[in-house]
Each structure stands twice: as C-alpha cells, then as structure tokens.
Scaffold this motif. Structure first.
Motif, short mmCIF file in Angstrom:
data_model
loop_
_atom_site.label_atom_id
_atom_site.label_comp_id
_atom_site.label_asym_id
_atom_site.label_seq_id
_atom_site.Cartn_x
_atom_site.Cartn_y
_atom_site.Cartn_z
N GLY A 84 -2.25 0.87 9.07
CA GLY A 84 -0.83 0.79 8.76
C GLY A 84 -0.42 1.67 7.61
O GLY A 84 0.71 2.18 7.57
N ALA A 85 -1.34 1.88 6.67
CA ALA A 85 -1.04 2.74 5.51
C ALA A 85 -1.25 4.21 5.83
O ALA A 85 -0.88 5.07 5.01
CB ALA A 85 -1.92 2.34 4.33
N GLY A 86 -1.83 4.51 6.98
CA GLY A 86 -2.08 5.90 7.36
C GLY A 86 -3.39 6.44 6.85
O GLY A 86 -3.63 7.65 6.91
N ALA A 87 -4.28 5.57 6.38
CA ALA A 87 -5.56 5.99 5.84
C ALA A 87 -6.60 6.05 6.96
O ALA A 87 -7.59 5.30 6.97
CB ALA A 87 -6.01 5.04 4.73
N LEU A 88 -6.40 6.95 7.90
CA LEU A 88 -7.20 6.97 9.11
C LEU A 88 -8.59 7.58 8.91
O LEU A 88 -9.46 7.43 9.77
CB LEU A 88 -6.46 7.73 10.21
CG LEU A 88 -5.06 7.18 10.55
CD1 LEU A 88 -4.45 7.96 11.70
CD2 LEU A 88 -5.13 5.69 10.88
N ASP A 89 -8.82 8.26 7.78
CA ASP A 89 -10.13 8.82 7.49
C ASP A 89 -10.89 7.99 6.46
O ASP A 89 -12.00 8.36 6.06
CB ASP A 89 -10.00 10.26 6.97
CG ASP A 89 -9.45 11.21 8.03
OD1 ASP A 89 -9.80 11.04 9.21
OD2 ASP A 89 -8.66 12.10 7.68
N ALA A 90 -10.31 6.88 6.03
CA ALA A 90 -10.94 6.03 5.02
C ALA A 90 -11.82 4.99 5.69
O ALA A 90 -11.64 4.64 6.87
CB ALA A 90 -9.88 5.34 4.17
N ALA B 287 0.83 -1.21 0.00
CA ALA B 287 0.00 0.00 0.00
C ALA B 287 0.86 1.26 0.00
O ALA B 287 0.58 2.22 -0.72
CB ALA B 287 -0.92 -0.01 1.22
N ARG B 288 1.90 1.25 0.80
CA ARG B 288 2.78 2.43 0.86
C ARG B 288 3.47 2.67 -0.48
O ARG B 288 3.64 3.81 -0.91
CB ARG B 288 3.80 2.25 1.98
CG ARG B 288 3.18 2.30 3.38
CD ARG B 288 4.18 1.92 4.44
NE ARG B 288 3.59 2.01 5.78
CZ ARG B 288 4.16 1.51 6.88
NH1 ARG B 288 5.31 0.88 6.79
NH2 ARG B 288 3.55 1.63 8.04
N ARG B 289 3.83 1.59 -1.17
CA ARG B 289 4.44 1.75 -2.49
C ARG B 289 3.45 2.33 -3.49
O ARG B 289 3.78 3.21 -4.29
CB ARG B 289 4.96 0.39 -2.99
CG ARG B 289 6.23 -0.08 -2.32
CD ARG B 289 6.78 -1.32 -2.99
NE ARG B 289 8.05 -1.73 -2.37
CZ ARG B 289 8.75 -2.80 -2.72
NH1 ARG B 289 8.30 -3.58 -3.71
NH2 ARG B 289 9.87 -3.10 -2.11
N ALA B 290 2.21 1.83 -3.45
CA ALA B 290 1.21 2.34 -4.38
C ALA B 290 0.91 3.81 -4.11
O ALA B 290 0.76 4.61 -5.04
CB ALA B 290 -0.07 1.50 -4.26
N LEU B 291 0.83 4.19 -2.84
CA LEU B 291 0.59 5.59 -2.50
C LEU B 291 1.73 6.46 -2.99
O LEU B 291 1.51 7.56 -3.53
CB LEU B 291 0.41 5.73 -0.99
CG LEU B 291 -0.93 5.25 -0.44
CD1 LEU B 291 -0.85 5.08 1.07
CD2 LEU B 291 -2.04 6.22 -0.81
N SER B 292 2.97 5.99 -2.83
CA SER B 292 4.12 6.76 -3.30
C SER B 292 4.06 6.96 -4.81
O SER B 292 4.32 8.06 -5.32
CB SER B 292 5.41 6.06 -2.90
OG SER B 292 6.54 6.72 -3.42
N ARG B 293 3.69 5.91 -5.53
CA ARG B 293 3.64 6.00 -6.99
C ARG B 293 2.48 6.87 -7.47
O ARG B 293 2.55 7.47 -8.55
CB ARG B 293 3.56 4.61 -7.58
CG ARG B 293 4.85 3.80 -7.36
CD ARG B 293 4.79 2.41 -7.94
NE ARG B 293 6.05 1.71 -7.70
CZ ARG B 293 6.31 0.47 -8.08
NH1 ARG B 293 5.38 -0.22 -8.73
NH2 ARG B 293 7.47 -0.10 -7.83
N SER B 294 1.43 6.93 -6.67
CA SER B 294 0.28 7.74 -7.07
C SER B 294 0.49 9.22 -6.77
O SER B 294 -0.20 10.07 -7.34
CB SER B 294 -0.98 7.26 -6.35
OG SER B 294 -0.97 7.65 -4.98
N GLY B 295 1.39 9.52 -5.85
CA GLY B 295 1.58 10.90 -5.44
C GLY B 295 0.47 11.44 -4.56
O GLY B 295 0.40 12.65 -4.31
N ARG B 296 -0.39 10.57 -4.07
CA ARG B 296 -1.51 10.98 -3.23
C ARG B 296 -1.25 10.57 -1.78
O ARG B 296 -0.89 9.41 -1.52
CB ARG B 296 -2.82 10.36 -3.71
CG ARG B 296 -3.18 10.69 -5.15
CD ARG B 296 -3.45 12.17 -5.36
NE ARG B 296 -4.66 12.60 -4.67
CZ ARG B 296 -5.87 12.61 -5.24
NH1 ARG B 296 -6.02 12.18 -6.49
NH2 ARG B 296 -6.91 13.04 -4.57
N PRO B 297 -1.46 11.46 -0.82
CA PRO B 297 -1.26 11.09 0.59
C PRO B 297 -2.36 10.18 1.09
O PRO B 297 -3.51 10.23 0.59
CB PRO B 297 -1.30 12.45 1.31
CG PRO B 297 -2.10 13.33 0.43
CD PRO B 297 -1.82 12.88 -0.98
#
Length: 344
Positions: A98-104, A59-69
C-alpha cells in the motif's frame, strides 16, 4: 549501542472521529474514579478503516516528510498489539504494498506495546549491517473495535485509542527537521509474561475463553499472586535503568547537553504519578509529558506518536532545533525501551 548517523522522520494518522470520556461516563462504561485516574478526554475511533489501512496512510505521511520515495526503501517493519483484520495473513506485506515499497522486505514485529521500539531497534541494526543501503520504514497500527475488544473497560488503568504511526529511518544527510537518533536501549523481564496470560491453560483459538479480550482477568490473577506494590516497584526499577542507560549513551547531562523533556507512554495520570514520575526523577529533573489526552493508549504506536509530536511545526511539544528529548516505551511481556533524540 545505537549506530551513529541514524535519523528518523516520524508521522501519525488518527481517525477523525472520537468517543468522549464524558459520554462513556454517562453510559456507565467507566466510573468517575477511573475517569479521574486516567485524566483523558477522548479516544480516537476508526469507524471503517482497519489497522493496516491506517498504517498505509501514516506510512505515506512519513515518506512525504522524509522526502524519500517508497522505491528507495529496503525494508518495512510493521508492529501491532491487536487484530489486524484477517486471521491468517501478513499485515506487513499489505502495508509495504500500500505504501508503494515494492522492492522492500516486509517483516511483522510483535512485542506488544513496545512494538515500535522493537521495530526501530531492528531498523537501526539493519542500517548498521548494510552501510549505504536504503532507508527502512517502521509502522504501527491498532484498532480496538468491538466485539473483540472493549477499549474503555477491557483493561485496568489503560484506555485504548485507534490510530497508526510511521517513521522513515535512514542514514546520511537528514531531512530538514528530522530527529537524530542518539540512543535506543531496551530491557526485558520475561518472567512477568503471565500478567497477560491465563495460567490454567492455553486456548485452541481466539476468544475461546471469553468473547472479548479480558486483560483485567489475567492482571487480577497475576497481582493476587505477586503483589501490586512489588510489581509497581519492578516497573519503576526497569524504567529508571533503561532511561539511565539511554541518557549515558547519548551523553545527555554532560558537555552542556540538557534534556528538554521526557515523553511517557500514554497510560494515564495515575500511572504517571505512581510509576513514571518516581522512575524518571531518579535519573533526571527534566519535565514529564503525557500526550494521551486526545488519543489514549495507541497500542504499539505511543512511541512514534510522541516522536511525531516532537517534530510538529506548531504543536506545544515541538522540540527546538538542536534540543534533546527522551521518549519512553513499555509493553506486556514485559519490555521497556528508552529513546533519546535530537532535533536536526
């Protein structure tokens, strides 16, 4: 139908350790005929990380590649096929935290090995229902560890590798090199569900019938009753139909749009020869690609792992900008999906 304007930024995380086919052959875990039918050289094996822990890394890799926090995410959809490390618990919430998506809003998706396609479909529907909303994170992860699972011998014609995949799925301006989603079609045949079920009785707890998952037992009983050739013919028919629907929706084959490749579920060369080769050839002459040589079957993760390969900057299956590819998925139950993407 797939809503317009959806993009995805996929990634994968595989363990650094692997078990070699040659060693499994020498130890008697597989036969020479099985090794030849599969045609794979190794399976990634997680020595310590659970499936959800691997999913967080993907998940962290995908977020990095997307450029979205991670804080922008509106949803987290986590799919899997096998044990996630605890008996009574939500792995989707663990992945979101773990991915930091606390509002999802986290949601678990269970459609066996078609789980990534099911989660991607749900993500597309969420984005269509809430225009202007934040992106959705899709993850998969499986760890086929003993004593509960024999990755080499627990199933007929499938070897199972550990690993995790992820994709950030959104609308609006796409990240550089992302994939535009042009079609996602799914078909199901629930009358075939008994291929993975003991038909004599339901069980009160896991591993009541046997100490490890034994797909061979249920498949053997199913094929004895229904016939192998009849079953394979149904697999071919459904694969052809779902791929044809996806290509029609995407407009591939018309207006100068050509398909660069069709990526297959990672089920080995015998299955590619008996099922996927004839099924795909009925629709398109695009070349087939089976990327399971170093991964085996990743449970729910084959689809997103194949999509990640298309976005690789240096890999042999990198999709050129503007080109189209189709990716097939299938899962017990049975369910089939076909995805058509274009490299932005």
């Amino acid at each position: 139908m797939t809503p317009d304007g959806i993009w995805l930024a996929p990634a994968e995380w595989l363990p650094p350790t692997a078990e070699k086919t040659a060693d499994a052959l020498a130890a008697g875990r597989v036969s020479a005929d099985e090794a030849d039918a599969m045609g794979y050289g190794q399976l990634p094996v997680s020595a310590d990380l659970s499936a959800p822990e691997m999913a967080v890394r993907a998940a962290r890799r995908a977020l990095s590649r997307s450029g979205r926090p991670a804080g922008d995410l509106d949803g987290v959809l986590h799919a899997w096929t096998y044990y996630q490390g605890h008996d009574f618990w939500s792995p989707a919430h663990y992945v979101a935290a773990g991915a930091g998506a606390l509002d999802a809003v986290p949601t678990g998706v269970q459609q066996m090995c078609n789980g990534a396609a099911a989660a991607l479909r749900a993500a597309a529907h969420q984005l269509a229902a809430h225009p202007g909303g934040g992106p959705v994170l899709v993850t998969t992860a499986d760890r086929f560890a003993p004593p509960g699972f024999d990755r080499w011998g627990g199933d007929y014609g499938v070897w199972y590798g550990d690993g995790a995949t992820a994709a950030v799925v959104g609308t609006g301006p796409a990240p550089d090199g992302a994939l535009a989603l042009h079609a996602l079609h799914t078909r199901a045949a629930p009358e075939l569900e008994s291929a993975h079920r003991d038909t004599d009785a339901f069980h009160p707890a896991p591993h009541t019938r046997s100490t490890s998952v034994d797909v061979r037992r249920t498949k053997k009983a199913f094929l004895t009753e229904h016939g192998r050739e009849r079953f394979l013919a149904r697999l071919r028919h459904e694969t052809t139909a779902v791929l044809a629907d996806a290509l029609t929706e995407a407009g591939v084959g018309t207006g100068g749009r050509r398909l660069s490749a069709v990526l297959l579920p990672r089920l080995g060369r015998a299955t590619a020869r008996e099922v996927y080769g004839p099924a795909v050839a009925a629709v398109t002459d695009a070349p087939l690609a089976d990327l399971g040589e170093r991964t085996g079957h990743l449970g729910a993760g084959d689809l997103l792992s194949n999509l990640a390969a298309l976005t690789s900057d240096t890999g042999p299956h990198r999709l050129e900008r503007g080109a189209y590819a189709a990716v097939l998925s299938a899962g017990a139950g049975f369910t089939w999906s076909a995805v058509v993407v274009r490299r932005t």
